[in-house]
Write an enzyme that holds these catalytic residues in place. Structure first.
Site, PDB file in Angstrom:
ATOM      1  N   ASN A   1      -4.565   9.745   3.456  1.00  0.00           N
ATOM      2  CA  ASN A   1      -3.482   8.920   4.001  1.00  0.00           C
ATOM      3  C   ASN A   1      -3.519   8.765   5.512  1.00  0.00           C
ATOM      4  OD1 ASN A   1      -2.279   8.284   1.567  1.00  0.00           O
ATOM      5  ND2 ASN A   1      -0.778   9.946   1.648  1.00  0.00           N
TER       6      ASN A   1
ATOM      7  N   ASP B   1      -3.527 -14.401  -3.806  1.00  0.00           N
ATOM      8  CA  ASP B   1      -4.091 -15.303  -4.806  1.00  0.00           C
ATOM      9  C   ASP B   1      -5.169 -14.558  -5.582  1.00  0.00           C
ATOM     10  OD1 ASP B   1      -6.167 -15.088  -3.009  1.00  0.00           O
ATOM     11  OD2 ASP B   1      -6.011 -17.143  -2.254  1.00  0.00           O
TER      12      ASP B   1
ATOM     13  N   GLU C   1       3.098  14.003   3.079  1.00  0.00           N
ATOM     14  CA  GLU C   1       1.862  13.417   2.563  1.00  0.00           C
ATOM     15  C   GLU C   1       1.145  12.541   3.591  1.00  0.00           C
ATOM     16  OE1 GLU C   1       3.164  11.311  -0.921  1.00  0.00           O
ATOM     17  OE2 GLU C   1       4.210  13.073  -1.711  1.00  0.00           O
TER      18      GLU C   1
ATOM     19  N   ASP D   1       8.913   8.256  -5.847  1.00  0.00           N
ATOM     20  CA  ASP D   1      10.073   9.067  -5.464  1.00  0.00           C
ATOM     21  C   ASP D   1      10.311   9.099  -3.962  1.00  0.00           C
ATOM     22  OD1 ASP D   1       7.919  10.540  -4.632  1.00  0.00           O
ATOM     23  OD2 ASP D   1       8.433  12.368  -5.725  1.00  0.00           O
TER      24      ASP D   1
ATOM     25  N   ARG E   1       0.828  -1.212   0.000  1.00  0.00           N
ATOM     26  CA  ARG E   1       0.000   0.000   0.000  1.00  0.00           C
ATOM     27  C   ARG E   1       0.863   1.263   0.000  1.00  0.00           C
ATOM     28  NH1 ARG E   1      -4.734   0.384   4.328  1.00  0.00           N
ATOM     29  NH2 ARG E   1      -5.549  -1.206   2.917  1.00  0.00           N
TER      30      ARG E   1
ATOM     31  N   HIS F   1       0.663   4.287  -2.806  1.00  0.00           N
ATOM     32  CA  HIS F   1       0.404   5.673  -2.405  1.00  0.00           C
ATOM     33  C   HIS F   1       1.586   6.580  -2.747  1.00  0.00           C
ATOM     34  CE1 HIS F   1      -3.357   5.437   0.249  1.00  0.00           C
ATOM     35  NE2 HIS F   1      -3.232   4.258  -0.329  1.00  0.00           N
TER      36      HIS F   1
ATOM     37  N   HIS G   1      -5.744  -6.134  -3.507  1.00  0.00           N
ATOM     38  CA  HIS G   1      -6.672  -6.170  -2.368  1.00  0.00           C
ATOM     39  C   HIS G   1      -6.999  -7.601  -1.953  1.00  0.00           C
ATOM     40  CE1 HIS G   1      -8.309  -1.785  -2.892  1.00  0.00           C
ATOM     41  NE2 HIS G   1      -7.066  -1.852  -2.435  1.00  0.00           N
TER      42      HIS G   1
END
Length: 363
Positions: free
Chosen positions: A126, A286, A120, A106, A94, A98, A225
């Site tokens: 976030n 999976d 951030e 970066d 994740r 993001h 997910h």
């Protein structure tokens, strides 16, 4: 000398051209938000071609001479992290998403707030959603001991994300390296660039296309997910909304819905309570996620939209394909993760750096 000067000039022209294309894409996305859907897709595709007009200067052997043990060190630290808690795999994956969706891969997502920099991490989308920073800190500390000031935090995060997937049963892919760390963060871009849990299908598609990623990439990357957790604040609208409409009245789905409601109340008191995005195999990478969408049991709206939206013509076929063919999903996910990792910040190749501490810009 003239040849060298020419190469330098061309390099700067490519960087500035890339920056121009990025800004053009943003303007088009804003303008077309209110315009005809077909025109939106066509023009955003032009912006997408701009994004790919200048390939990032990444190579598989970037650290061959400067830090040959980099991959081994990242892998060992990730093995320890995932062994201690399998959910750490999803946290790192994740973080990588993001990071890349906000001004490119970066390492800007890792930056803390300072007097002169607004990071951030505390942006609304976030806040309370990102964890795993200490894992990256540990990897960075090991690498600084082994190869001081050589390996960027952006490369660490990108490589750690690959290892995270692999360690919980997912596919392997080669990670091109050579990213530089940004000296800036994109607090405002978090709100506009990141897909949200309750976004509609067209909004999600436009955000992926804006990054130079296709609809196929979007459906494959959404398969991440299959691991990880979601907070109640992000799935409340779904379970108190159209969950029954998409899943039908079968007893198994209703039992699952009742268990979700016991975790996530209709009021805001349980906002931070969590539930697995894939309740069948939550710690295994999976294709179970796609089976869940076929049953109409996707936990968050933006996931179920891939299959149940009236506009889900192409995405529905891809969901069905990956549900019946795990190999096809793994192959496409690997390709799409390379594309995601190649969304670099062109500014970093002019004034980027290799941070000594991933949380702060070098002084």
């Amino acid at each position: 000398m003239s040849k060298i000067r020419s190469l330098i000039d061309c390099s700067h022209v490519r960087v500035f051209a890339h920056l121009f294309c990025l800004q053009l894409g943003k303007l088009m996305a804003s303008f077309l938000h209110y315009k005809h859907i077909v025109l939106q897709i066509l023009v955003l595709s032009i912006a997408c071609s701009c994004l790919h007009a200048s390939e990032p200067p990444l190579t598989l052997d970037y650290y061959k001479s400067t830090c040959p043990t980099v991959l081994e060190i990242v892998r060992k630290e990730m093995e320890c992290a995932v062994l201690s808690d399998p959910r750490n795999a999803a946290l790192i994956l994740r973080l990588h998403f993001h990071d890349c969706f906000v001004q490119g891969c970066d390492g800007s997502v890792l930056l803390e707030d300072t007097i002169t920099l607004k990071g951030e991490k505390k942006a609304p989308e976030n806040r309370n959603a990102l964890k795993g920073f200490r894992i990256i800190d540990r990897i960075k500390n090991r690498l600084e001991s082994e190869c001081p000031e050589k390996v960027s935090c952006a490369d660490i995060l990108t490589t750690a994300a690959r290892d995270a997937v692999l360690l919980v049963g997912g596919p392997y892919w080669d990670v091109p390296l050579g990213r530089k760390d940004s000296k800036k963060a994109g607090y405002e871009l978090v709100e506009t660039n990141l897909p949200k849990a309750n976004d509609g299908l067209l909004s999600i598609i436009s955000k992926f296309i804006h990054q130079g990623l296709s609809v196929t990439d979007m459906v494959a990357l959404s398969g991440s997910h299959t691991i990880g957790m979601a907070r109640c604040v992000n799935f409340r609208e779904r379970i108190y909304g159209d969950f029954t409409a998409t899943s039908g009245m079968n007893p198994v789905s209703q039992s699952y819905l009742n268990s979700l409601k016991s975790v996530c109340s209709a009021d805001s008191k349980s906002n931070q309570n969590e539930s697995a995005l894939d309740h069948v195999t939550p710690n295994l990478f999976d294709n179970s996620y796609y089976h869940i969408l076929l049953r109409g049991e996707g936990l968050i709206n933006s996931d179920q939209e891939l299959y149940s939206s009236v506009l889900a013509v192409q995405t529905k076929k891809l969901v069905e394909k990956y549900a019946v063919n795990a190999i096809a999903f793994f192959e496409q996910f690997s390709k799409s993760m390379v594309k995601l990792g190649n969304i670099t910040n062109p500014e970093t190749y002019v004034n980027g750096e290799v941070r000594k501490n991933c949380r702060f810009v070098n002084t």
